[in-house]
Write a protein that holds these residues in place. Structure first.
Motif, PDB file in Angstrom:
ATOM      1  N   CYS A 141     -19.482   5.249   0.606  1.00 51.25           N
ATOM      2  CA  CYS A 141     -18.276   6.005   0.938  1.00 51.25           C
ATOM      3  C   CYS A 141     -17.504   6.395  -0.316  1.00 51.25           C
ATOM      4  O   CYS A 141     -17.611   5.765  -1.363  1.00 51.25           O
ATOM      5  N   HIS A 142     -16.757   7.478  -0.153  1.00 53.67           N
ATOM      6  CA  HIS A 142     -15.885   7.993  -1.212  1.00 53.67           C
ATOM      7  C   HIS A 142     -14.776   8.757  -0.522  1.00 53.67           C
ATOM      8  O   HIS A 142     -15.039   9.596   0.347  1.00 53.67           O
ATOM      9  N   ALA A 143     -13.531   8.467  -0.873  1.00 53.93           N
ATOM     10  CA  ALA A 143     -12.387   9.139  -0.245  1.00 53.93           C
ATOM     11  C   ALA A 143     -11.766  10.131  -1.218  1.00 53.93           C
ATOM     12  O   ALA A 143     -11.563   9.822  -2.389  1.00 53.93           O
ATOM     13  N   LEU A 144     -11.500  11.313  -0.701  1.00 55.15           N
ATOM     14  CA  LEU A 144     -10.794  12.350  -1.439  1.00 55.15           C
ATOM     15  C   LEU A 144      -9.444  12.553  -0.770  1.00 55.15           C
ATOM     16  O   LEU A 144      -9.241  12.115   0.366  1.00 55.15           O
ATOM     17  N   PRO A 145      -8.500  13.226  -1.428  1.00 53.85           N
ATOM     18  CA  PRO A 145      -7.187  13.428  -0.797  1.00 53.85           C
ATOM     19  C   PRO A 145      -7.259  14.131   0.555  1.00 53.85           C
ATOM     20  O   PRO A 145      -6.480  13.839   1.451  1.00 53.85           O
ATOM     21  N   ASP A 146      -8.200  15.052   0.725  1.00 62.94           N
ATOM     22  CA  ASP A 146      -8.253  15.834   1.958  1.00 62.94           C
ATOM     23  C   ASP A 146      -9.521  15.642   2.783  1.00 62.94           C
ATOM     24  O   ASP A 146      -9.691  16.284   3.814  1.00 62.94           O
ATOM     25  N   SER A 147     -10.417  14.783   2.348  1.00 62.21           N
ATOM     26  CA  SER A 147     -11.647  14.542   3.105  1.00 62.21           C
ATOM     27  C   SER A 147     -12.259  13.219   2.652  1.00 62.21           C
ATOM     28  O   SER A 147     -11.761  12.582   1.730  1.00 62.21           O
ATOM     29  N   SER A 148     -13.329  12.843   3.313  1.00 62.69           N
ATOM     30  CA  SER A 148     -14.014  11.616   2.910  1.00 62.69           C
ATOM     31  C   SER A 148     -15.516  11.768   3.142  1.00 62.69           C
ATOM     32  O   SER A 148     -15.965  12.618   3.900  1.00 62.69           O
ATOM     33  N   PHE A 149     -16.269  10.941   2.460  1.00 59.61           N
ATOM     34  CA  PHE A 149     -17.722  10.887   2.577  1.00 59.61           C
ATOM     35  C   PHE A 149     -18.060   9.490   3.050  1.00 59.61           C
ATOM     36  O   PHE A 149     -17.633   8.508   2.444  1.00 59.61           O
ATOM     37  N   LEU A 150     -18.795   9.387   4.144  1.00 63.36           N
ATOM     38  CA  LEU A 150     -19.252   8.089   4.646  1.00 63.36           C
ATOM     39  C   LEU A 150     -20.636   8.293   5.222  1.00 63.36           C
ATOM     40  O   LEU A 150     -20.821   9.107   6.127  1.00 63.36           O
ATOM     41  N   ARG A 151     -21.591   7.567   4.685  1.00 64.05           N
ATOM     42  CA  ARG A 151     -22.962   7.717   5.163  1.00 64.05           C
ATOM     43  C   ARG A 151     -23.627   6.353   5.242  1.00 64.05           C
ATOM     44  O   ARG A 151     -23.559   5.569   4.301  1.00 64.05           O
ATOM     45  N   HIS A 163     -25.722  -4.638   5.068  1.00 60.53           N
ATOM     46  CA  HIS A 163     -24.385  -4.227   5.531  1.00 60.53           C
ATOM     47  C   HIS A 163     -23.330  -4.100   4.433  1.00 60.53           C
ATOM     48  O   HIS A 163     -22.143  -4.038   4.737  1.00 60.53           O
ATOM     49  N   ASP A 164     -23.730  -4.056   3.161  1.00 62.78           N
ATOM     50  CA  ASP A 164     -22.760  -3.799   2.100  1.00 62.78           C
ATOM     51  C   ASP A 164     -22.211  -2.376   2.247  1.00 62.78           C
ATOM     52  O   ASP A 164     -22.915  -1.468   2.693  1.00 62.78           O
ATOM     53  N   ARG A 165     -20.950  -2.196   1.853  1.00 64.68           N
ATOM     54  CA  ARG A 165     -20.356  -0.853   1.816  1.00 64.68           C
ATOM     55  C   ARG A 165     -20.077  -0.537   0.347  1.00 64.68           C
ATOM     56  O   ARG A 165     -19.201  -1.124  -0.274  1.00 64.68           O
ATOM     57  N   VAL A 166     -20.848   0.402  -0.182  1.00 68.18           N
ATOM     58  CA  VAL A 166     -20.692   0.835  -1.570  1.00 68.18           C
ATOM     59  C   VAL A 166     -19.562   1.862  -1.610  1.00 68.18           C
ATOM     60  O   VAL A 166     -19.580   2.838  -0.854  1.00 68.18           O
ATOM     61  N   GLU A 167     -18.594   1.626  -2.482  1.00 68.24           N
ATOM     62  CA  GLU A 167     -17.438   2.512  -2.588  1.00 68.24           C
ATOM     63  C   GLU A 167     -17.379   3.103  -3.993  1.00 68.24           C
ATOM     64  O   GLU A 167     -17.582   2.399  -4.974  1.00 68.24           O
ATOM     65  N   VAL A 168     -17.110   4.403  -4.060  1.00 68.42           N
ATOM     66  CA  VAL A 168     -16.901   5.074  -5.337  1.00 68.42           C
ATOM     67  C   VAL A 168     -15.418   5.387  -5.412  1.00 68.42           C
ATOM     68  O   VAL A 168     -14.871   6.062  -4.536  1.00 68.42           O
ATOM     69  N   TYR A 169     -14.763   4.872  -6.449  1.00 70.49           N
ATOM     70  CA  TYR A 169     -13.315   5.001  -6.564  1.00 70.49           C
ATOM     71  C   TYR A 169     -12.937   6.194  -7.429  1.00 70.49           C
ATOM     72  O   TYR A 169     -13.610   6.507  -8.404  1.00 70.49           O
ATOM     73  N   ARG A 170     -11.815   6.826  -7.066  1.00 68.66           N
ATOM     74  CA  ARG A 170     -11.278   7.930  -7.871  1.00 68.66           C
ATOM     75  C   ARG A 170     -10.426   7.341  -8.986  1.00 68.66           C
ATOM     76  O   ARG A 170      -9.843   6.272  -8.823  1.00 68.66           O
ATOM     77  N   PRO A 171     -10.327   8.069 -10.104  1.00 68.70           N
ATOM     78  CA  PRO A 171      -9.419   7.605 -11.161  1.00 68.70           C
ATOM     79  C   PRO A 171      -7.980   7.609 -10.645  1.00 68.70           C
ATOM     80  O   PRO A 171      -7.615   8.433  -9.801  1.00 68.70           O
ATOM     81  N   LEU A 172      -7.156   6.706 -11.146  1.00 70.03           N
ATOM     82  CA  LEU A 172      -5.754   6.657 -10.750  1.00 70.03           C
ATOM     83  C   LEU A 172      -5.047   7.919 -11.224  1.00 70.03           C
ATOM     84  O   LEU A 172      -5.269   8.396 -12.335  1.00 70.03           O
ATOM     85  N   GLN A 173      -4.179   8.467 -10.380  1.00 71.80           N
ATOM     86  CA  GLN A 173      -3.412   9.658 -10.740  1.00 71.80           C
ATOM     87  C   GLN A 173      -2.165   9.284 -11.527  1.00 71.80           C
ATOM     88  O   GLN A 173      -1.654  10.075 -12.295  1.00 71.80           O
ATOM     89  N   ALA A 174      -1.652   8.086 -11.315  1.00 69.99           N
ATOM     90  CA  ALA A 174      -0.453   7.618 -12.011  1.00 69.99           C
ATOM     91  C   ALA A 174      -0.603   6.129 -12.277  1.00 69.99           C
ATOM     92  O   ALA A 174      -1.247   5.415 -11.516  1.00 69.99           O
ATOM     93  N   ASP A 175       0.007   5.677 -13.334  1.00 72.46           N
ATOM     94  CA  ASP A 175       0.006   4.261 -13.660  1.00 72.46           C
ATOM     95  C   ASP A 175       0.841   3.530 -12.608  1.00 72.46           C
ATOM     96  O   ASP A 175       2.010   3.865 -12.409  1.00 72.46           O
ATOM     97  N   PRO A 176       0.286   2.562 -11.899  1.00 75.19           N
ATOM     98  CA  PRO A 176       1.033   1.874 -10.838  1.00 75.19           C
ATOM     99  C   PRO A 176       2.339   1.245 -11.318  1.00 75.19           C
ATOM    100  O   PRO A 176       3.345   1.284 -10.618  1.00 75.19           O
ATOM    101  N   LYS A 177       2.342   0.698 -12.529  1.00 75.12           N
ATOM    102  CA  LYS A 177       3.572   0.087 -13.038  1.00 75.12           C
ATOM    103  C   LYS A 177       4.643   1.142 -13.271  1.00 75.12           C
ATOM    104  O   LYS A 177       5.813   0.934 -12.957  1.00 75.12           O
ATOM    105  N   GLU A 178       4.254   2.284 -13.812  1.00 72.64           N
ATOM    106  CA  GLU A 178       5.217   3.362 -14.057  1.00 72.64           C
ATOM    107  C   GLU A 178       5.741   3.929 -12.743  1.00 72.64           C
ATOM    108  O   GLU A 178       6.938   4.202 -12.599  1.00 72.64           O
ATOM    109  N   ALA A 179       4.877   4.091 -11.769  1.00 68.72           N
ATOM    110  CA  ALA A 179       5.313   4.592 -10.458  1.00 68.72           C
ATOM    111  C   ALA A 179       6.318   3.628  -9.829  1.00 68.72           C
ATOM    112  O   ALA A 179       7.314   4.068  -9.239  1.00 68.72           O
ATOM    113  N   ARG A 180       6.080   2.341  -9.948  1.00 67.41           N
ATOM    114  CA  ARG A 180       7.002   1.334  -9.419  1.00 67.41           C
ATOM    115  C   ARG A 180       8.366   1.421 -10.119  1.00 67.41           C
ATOM    116  O   ARG A 180       9.410   1.354  -9.484  1.00 67.41           O
TER     117      ARG A 180
END
Length: 98
Positions: A11-21, A70-87
C-alpha cells in the motif's frame, strides 16, 4: 515439490488517492521483490525507493526484509513539514496554560 506462496499487501497513500493490492509472493520474498511484483512502481512512477522509506505495519524496515504471511508493506511519503515546527506554529497563537 512446488515452492509455497504467502499472501501480502502493498500500500501507498497519496493526498487524493491510495494504492492497495493483495498479492501472492514466493516464501522468502523481500519487501523490494513484493514492491516490484505489485506494480506499484509502474502505477505511481514518482516513487524512489532510495528516498521513500518503506515498512511493515508502520515500522520502518530495509528493502531486503524477508516477508511473512499477511504482512502489509507500506511505502511512506516524505514529510511535507517538520512535525516539531508544525507543533510550534500551532501552539504559537495560544496563551500558556497555568
Amino acid at each position: 515439490m512446488a515452492e509455497a506462496n504467502i499472501e501480502v499487501q502493498v500500500c501507498h497513500a497519496l493526498p487524493d488517492s491510495s494504492f492497495l493490492r493483495s498479492l501472492k509472493v514466493p516464501a522468502g520474498a523481500t519487501i523490494e521483490q513484493a514492491l516490484a511484483l505489485s506494480g506499484l512502481l509502474q502505477d505511481i512512477p514518482g516513487i524512489d525507493l532510495a528516498v521513500n522509506m518503506v515498512g511493515i505495519y508502520g515500522k520502518k524496515k530495509p528493502l531486503d526484509t524477508i516477508l511473512r504471511e499477511h504482512d502489509r508493506v507500506e511505502v511512506y511519503r516524505p514529510l511535507q513539514a517538520d512535525p516539531k515546527e508544525a507543533r510550534r506554529r500551532r501552539a504559537g497563537g495560544k496563551p500558556a496554560k497555568g
